[in-house]
Design a protein around this motif. Structure first.
Motif, PDB file in Angstrom:
ATOM      1  N   GLU A   1      34.934  40.287  30.533  1.00 41.54           N
ATOM      2  CA  GLU A   1      35.956  39.553  31.020  1.00 41.54           C
ATOM      3  C   GLU A   1      36.728  38.631  30.198  1.00 41.54           C
TER       4      GLU A   1
ATOM      5  N   GLN B   1      39.379  40.602  27.656  1.00 39.43           N
ATOM      6  CA  GLN B   1      40.425  41.091  27.882  1.00 39.43           C
ATOM      7  C   GLN B   1      41.666  40.190  28.414  1.00 39.43           C
TER       8      GLN B   1
ATOM      9  N   ARG C   1      38.952  44.248  41.492  1.00 39.80           N
ATOM     10  CA  ARG C   1      38.719  43.182  40.716  1.00 39.80           C
ATOM     11  C   ARG C   1      39.825  42.997  39.906  1.00 39.80           C
ATOM     12  N   GLY C   2      41.298  43.844  39.636  1.00 40.41           N
ATOM     13  CA  GLY C   2      42.401  44.089  38.693  1.00 40.41           C
ATOM     14  C   GLY C   2      41.842  44.667  37.967  1.00 40.41           C
ATOM     15  N   ASP C   3      42.761  45.001  37.019  1.00 41.37           N
ATOM     16  CA  ASP C   3      42.841  46.091  35.853  1.00 41.37           C
ATOM     17  C   ASP C   3      42.596  45.560  35.030  1.00 41.37           C
ATOM     18  N   ARG C   4      42.031  46.280  33.843  1.00 40.79           N
ATOM     19  CA  ARG C   4      41.448  46.504  32.319  1.00 40.79           C
ATOM     20  C   ARG C   4      41.417  47.137  31.340  1.00 40.79           C
TER      21      ARG C   4
ATOM     22  N   HIS D   1      33.517  45.218  40.247  1.00 42.29           N
ATOM     23  CA  HIS D   1      32.457  44.701  40.199  1.00 42.29           C
ATOM     24  C   HIS D   1      31.178  44.951  41.126  1.00 42.29           C
TER      25      HIS D   1
END
Lengths: 323, 203
Positions: free
Chosen positions: A29, A32, A81-84, A95
């Motif tokens: 995390e 990123q 929980r958003g983008d990666r 998660h």
């Protein structure tokens, strides 16, 4: 300290100390956040991390932390929980627990490939194990193999299984990578090939191409497991005599299935290789896995090492468990 | 007063970046591996200069060392929940600037216990967070800062290129001269001097 912390201003040793407190998912995390944070991750000692890819179970594991890959259609109900970013592709993540992060993809195999490439790029760690699936396309399988072989010369565990692989593809793997612990082959060679068997464990699901010459190349193996072989009574007798004389000193478990074996197959002058009077189970953990033989007969190597041998007439399988 | 630290009663004078000096006990100083390596056996004549750090930072660091003099030897990081009330107060009363200064000084002085506690405290700010949450916690260079940094690096690269070109040019000339036989080299130099002399005469 409510204001943002200037972590990148820390001296290297302190930064290293901070990073060593974070687990692989937290480090990922952090990587990123920016290119700079990506570059500091190896300070945490990530080059020693152990990476495994398991295609059937759809995950990449770093130590005991799981980067799971899931279909986009399964996104509903997940707490995103958003983008990666995984090698240029941006996808949603959730998660699942402290030990598990999940990313969502249109194509699972492309997802697995991208996640593998991204995490190993960030952590700069070797890939210890690649367990594949026969449903993975040969193209993706080969690109993962190419990726692995450009980064390392050895791999502990390799499963050779993919859709539409060729003999050339498979022979190239053996040329590029030394498999040290565990070889599992689903691939069906079109003709007999010469490959190295320098692993602790060999499992070949379609071993019709295996000859006594191949068996003599497995002298250092601890486990030999051959399915669908074409070995004859004479081949098997020759192999077992070699084992008895001590030529396979590490062998702890053998299982060979061959429909070429006659129903009356036996060895060492024994009347039968099956205890039908008072049959028992014999169990032993070999390389972390429990191996069981039933109704086996006592035998000994010439050096006195005891073993159990059994021939299952119905399924045409010879089992040997060295005690 | 300074002397070899054979007794915990011994006091050492520490000099800060402002040139100020203050006392620290030998027992507290011995928690610094840097001090142990540099002064423990040979002693120090006069104040020990830790002049990269200001007085407030050094006093804070040695306040911690004085407090933990009687604690058992450091044996790896301690969970924050296991820290004493005194420890927690010590960390909580620092602002971020002081905190970073203390980490830097503790890192230089190689005081394992303090460095580790500080680092674990920072790690706690990141633990269990996702990327978006981490970005809020840590300060990252802005796009402008990155652009400015890139420009500086480009300028540096251009300057380095010029230097390299000049060096190559010089090397080429030197090489040309080196290729000439000594007699010829002497004659060439003489001719040049003569021409220079004549040009002066003409003026």
């Amino acid at each position: 300290m409510a204001q943002p912390f200037e972590i990148l201003r820390l001296p290297t040793l302190a930064l290293q100390n901070v990073l060593q407190f974070l687990n692989p998912i937290e480090l990922f995390e952090l990587s990123q956040c920016s290119q700079k944070t990506t570059s500091i991750i190896p300070l945490a000692g990530t080059k020693k991390f152990k990476c495994r890819i398991n295609v059937s179970s759809e995950y990449i594991a770093i130590n005991n932390y799981v980067f799971r890959v899931e279909r986009n259609s399964c996104k509903t109900g997940s707490e995103l929980r958003g983008d990666r970013k995984f090698i240029g592709t941006i996808v949603d993540v959730a998660h699942i627990s402290e030990h598990e992060i999940m990313s969502f993809w249109d194509n699972i195999y492309i997802g697995l490939k991208n996640v593998l490439f991204q995490v190993t790029k960030v952590f700069k760690c070797p890939i210890d194990s690649f367990e594949s699936s026969r449903t993975m396309s040969g193209k993706i399988y080969n690109s993962i193999i190419d990726f692995i072989s450009t980064r390392q010369s050895e791999i502990k565990k390799l499963e050779i299984a993919a859709d539409s692989l060729t003999d050339e593809d498979v022979m190239r793997i053996f040329g590029d990578l030394k498999i040290t612990e565990d070889l599992e082959m689903w691939y069906r060679f079109s003709r007999s090939q010469t490959i190295p068997f320098n692993t602790q464990s060999v499992l070949i699901w379609h071993s019709y191409w295996i000859t006594p010459t191949h068996l003599s190349g497995m002298k250092n193996c601890i486990i030999i497991d051959l399915k669908q072989s074409t070995l004859t009574d004479d081949d098997m007798k020759w192999f077992l005599e070699s084992w008895k004389s001590g030529e396979y000193p590490n062998l702890e478990y053998l299982s060979i299935k061959s429909f070429e074996l006659s129903r009356s197959f036996t060895v060492f002058g024994l009347p039968s290789l099956e205890d039908t009077v008072n049959p028992h189970f014999f169990k032993k953990f070999v390389l972390g896995e429990q191996r069981i033989v039933y109704g086996a007969i006592d035998i000994q190597r010439d050096d006195g090492v005891a073993a159990k041998i059994h021939f299952d007439i119905k399924d045409s399988i010879v089992d040997l468990l060295v005690l | 007063m300074t002397s070899p630290a054979s007794s915990s009663e011994v006091k050492y004078l520490i000099e800060s970046s402002e040139g100020n000096t203050f006392d620290v006990s030998g027992a507290a100083l011995r928690q610094s591996n840097t001090f142990n390596a540099m002064f423990l056996n040979i002693g120090a004549d006069g104040p020990i200069p830790f002049t990269d750090y200001n007085e407030a930072t050094l006093k804070k660091v040695f306040e911690y060392c004085e407090h933990s003099v009687n604690e058992e030897n450091y044996s790896g990081p301690k969970h924050q929940d296991d820290l004493s009330k005194w420890d927690l107060n010590f960390f909580n009363e620092m602002d971020q600037k002081m905190f970073i200064d203390v980490i830097n000084a503790s890192n230089f002085l190689d005081i394992e216990r303090l460095t580790s506690y500080c680092c674990e405290r920072i790690a706690r700010m990141l633990r269990g967070k996702n990327t978006q949450e981490m970005i809020k916690v840590i300060t990252l260079p802005t796009a402008e800062e990155l652009e400015a940094k890139q420009k500086v690096e480009e300028k540096k690269a251009a300057a380095a290129k010029k230097v390299a070109e000049k060096a190559a040019e010089t090397a080429e000339k030197t090489e040309t001269l080196e290729e000439l036989p000594v007699q010829q080299l002497v004659q060439t130099t003489r001719n040049k001097l003569t021409r220079k002399y004549l040009s002066f005469s003409n003026e």
